[in-house]
Design an enzyme around this catalytic site. Structure first.
Site: not given
Ligand SMILES: Cc1ncc(C[n+]2csc(CCOP(=O)(O)OP(=O)(O)O)c2C)c(N)n1
Length: 659
Positions: A396, A398, A420-424, A465
């Site tokens: 984990l 990014e 995994q999600f654009a938010d991250f 998310h």
């Protein structure tokens, strides 16, 4: 100081001396020039030269080193020509960045050096990426990256070491522990005793060395490198040293106790080694003087060339063009007529699979993307087909993975990083906007990385998310941003993004994954980056949009069956298609820019401003925007529906039609 010359020949010992002396003599000259106001900022490495020089000479010339701001000795150790180095310091064209970045902020693949960005920590992961390329290509090589004791407090340090350990990457993490990070002493920087205590915690070997002892540095790194080449793994080496001058020359040293300077002056790496060589009769006084004379002449010659070069002349067009690696996209048509009905998500997967077949140098990285197939199953079955080396589950982290993407590019490989999600992506923001986006402009190194961004709201997934964050990247020169709205474009734009040697943010709306499908070609094809698409032709009102907005606009057309809507799907947001926007505006004279992203600072603002400036005479109404509320994305469906612009779109469209 304890020197152990082991089996090293006299030539070798003198080679080290010469290399050690060179950065010291350059620095002494720099300090004079600084006082004369002839050079600007300077970060001194005086007292720490043995670390830079020892490591540069210990590695093979084609093994990458990633130095920091105090590592002049790495550049001189790699025989970077002094005239170019000095031109670089002065912002001249003959330097390594055409005057675009200062001091040691550059890389040179010719010398296998990747320089820092100011943020310090991000380059640790770039080293991981270079090492990963070596590992994948079975090259027996080691990569060495520097960190200061201060920079090691950054999260990037943790991420890079952790990935290197988990993936068994051949990297030496060399920590220069010099007691201070700017004015902050070690006891305010970290609580542990030694950096070597961290090695075992990450699952890697760690060694501590006297960073002022050139023979110890050189010998330790040589041995470590030899071992790592045969048995790839990361290693942490902590070099104990001291910063003998201020953080940079203007900032002074008032906060450093005088007795520390006195104690460390006795351990000066250059003077001690010189004395040792004289005592051992390896070096005569005369030989020493002649080395100094030679170096002095080399330095003066370099300075003369650099000082005589004029400052660069600016050319706006060239500056903007150099943000990107030139690439003339050749749009590829499918080889046959064969088509299959595919959902949006399957079109992405199909494109990615064909790109993997087309580009053997393409590596996929992301959380849970291997056996698990990714949380949205885009890479399901990929491990079986392409193997775990190319389809890589990541810890984990990014930021590290994005930095690794840049490192792979340095070695000529392509990568796709799945958020995994654009938010991250916020956890890797600096790597994208500071490292990937600016690298080509700064020193000509492209970042051949595609970042896939599962984005958007409408799934009752709450603030973290659901975000639309394309505007963060739209504002960053050096990036390209694509955002397909149909399965056809999803496949074609993903393939095009992977072909493109520049960093591309690829947005894919989660709500479209399984809600829309279309017959699309089975064969590989691409869609032109930078080209909008007319979805519907109309005469009354133009809606310029992208992503989910395209589907909302199509629904609106059904609802307002009396009105004739022109719908333009931008498809690429950076660079966006100005000519298509102009043509679409001119057809109706009334325009709404619609996006799911929040209103303030959204892409609509930029396009509205451009239309006002360039299409003013063609307008029959003010340019309107319809966007989400300026709030975070709420969780409960009624709140989320109010947040999204869908409900406000019809009202605004009717008002515009009646204007
Ligand atoms: C992300 C970030 N925060 C702060 C700074 C400002 N800064 C530049 S160098 C430095 C100290 C670094 O200390 P260390 O890593 O120990 O290296 P040293 O300067 O001692 O060689 C600081 C705080 C920066 N460049 N980047």
């Amino acid at each position: 100081m304890n020197y152990n010359r082991k089996e090293y020949s006299e030539e070798e010992l003198i080679r080290l001396y010469r290399a050690l002396l060179k950065p010291r003599m350059i620095e002494e000259r720099m300090l004079v020039l600084l006082r004369q106001g002839r050079v600007s900022k300077w970060f001194s490495g005086i007292g720490q030269e043995a670390i830079s020089v020892g490591s540069a000479l210990a590695l093979e010339p084609d093994e990458y080193i990633l130095p920091l701001h105090r590592n002049l000795g790495v550049f001189t150790g790699r025989e970077v020509p002094l005239d170019r180095l000095f031109a670089q310091f002065q912002g001249k064209t003959h330097g390594f960045t055409k005057g675009r970045d200062r001091s040691f902020h550059f890389g040179t693949n010719e010398h296998h050096i990747v320089g820092m960005i100011s943020h310090l920590g991000p380059q640790l992961a770039v080293a991981d990426g270079i090492a990963l390329a070596d590992l994948l290509e079975n090259k027996e090589k080691v990569t060495l990256v520097f960190s200061g004791d201060g920079g090691a407090s950054e999260g990037d340090f943790h991420e890079a070491l952790n990935v290197a350990a988990v993936w068994g990457l051949p990297v030496i993490f060399l920590i220069e522990n010099n007691g201070y990070g700017l004015s902050t002493p070690s006891n305010e920087q970290f609580k542990f005793k030694h950096f070597i205590d961290k090695g075992p915690a990450y699952g890697m070997d760690a060694l501590q060395i006297d960073g002022n002892n050139i023979l110890e540095v050189y010998d330790t790194i040589r041995q470590a490198a030899a071992s790592i080449r045969k048995n790839p793994r990361p290693m942490l080496i902590e070099a104990i040293t001291f910063r003998m001058r201020g953080h940079e020359e203007a900032s002074g040293t008032k906060y450093v106790p005088q007795e520390l300077f006195e104690r460390w002056a006795k351990k000066d790496p250059v003077e001690n080694y010189e004395r040792y060589l004289l005592d051992e009769l390896v070096l005569t006084q005369k030989a020493m003087e002649s080395i100094k004379d030679e170096l002095k002449a080399e330095i003066e010659e370099g300075l003369n060339i650099a000082f005589n070069e004029p400052m660069p002349t600016a050319n706006a067009e060239q500056e903007q063009a150099d943000m990107y690696r030139p690439f003339n996209q050749e749009v590829i048509k499918p080889a046959s007529e064969a088509k299959t009905e595919r959902r949006f998500v399957d079109a992405i997967s199909d494109g990615l699979r064909q790109s993997m077949e087309r580009f053997p140098e393409l590596v996929l990285m992301g959380q849970d993307i291997a056996e698990y197939g990714g949380v949205f199953k885009v890479t399901e079955g990929f491990v079986e087909k392409f193997g775990k080396e190319r389809v890589r589950n990541t810890p984990l982290c990014e930021s590290a993975i994005l930095g690794i993407g840049l490192g792979l590019s340095v070695r000529g490989q392509k990568s796709m990083v799945e958020m995994q999600f654009a938010d991250f992506v916020s956890a890797g923001f600096s790597q994208i906007v500071n490292n990937l986006a600016k690298s080509h402009y700064r020193w000509g190194q492209n970042a051949d990385v595609v970042v896939r961004m599962p984005t958007g709201a409408g799934t009752a997934a709450g603030p973290f998310h659901s975000q639309s964050n394309e505007a963060w990247f739209f504002h960053t020169p050096g990036l390209k941003v694509v955002y397909p709205s149909s399965p056809y474009d999803a496949k074609g734009l993903l393939n095009a993004a992977i072909e493109d040697p520049n960093p591309v943010m690829y947005f894919e709306h989660k709500l479209l994954y399984r809600s829309i499908s279309q017959e699309i070609p089975d064969d590989y094809y691409t869609v032109e980056i930078g080209k909008a698409r007319t979805v519907a032709e109309g005469t009354d009102l133009t809606i310029i949009t992208y992503g989910m907005g395209v589907h909302w606009a199509k629904q609106l057309q059904q609802e307002l069956s009396d009105a004739s809507l022109e719908i333009l799907d931008l498809r690429t947001l950076l660079p966006w298609d100005q000519e298509a926007v102009r043509a679409a505006v001119e057809k109706t004279g009334r325009v709404i820019i619609l996006h799911e992203d929040t209103m303030t600072g959204g892409i609509g603002g930029e396009i509205a401003a451009w239309i006002s400036e360039h299409c003013f005479e063609k307008l029959d109404a003010p340019v309107a925007r319809v966007a989400s509320l300026d709030t975070a994305v709420p969780f409960a469906p009624p709140l989320e529906q109010e947040f999204l612009p869908r409900q406000r779109l019809r009202q605004k469209a009717e008002a515009m039609l009646n204007y």
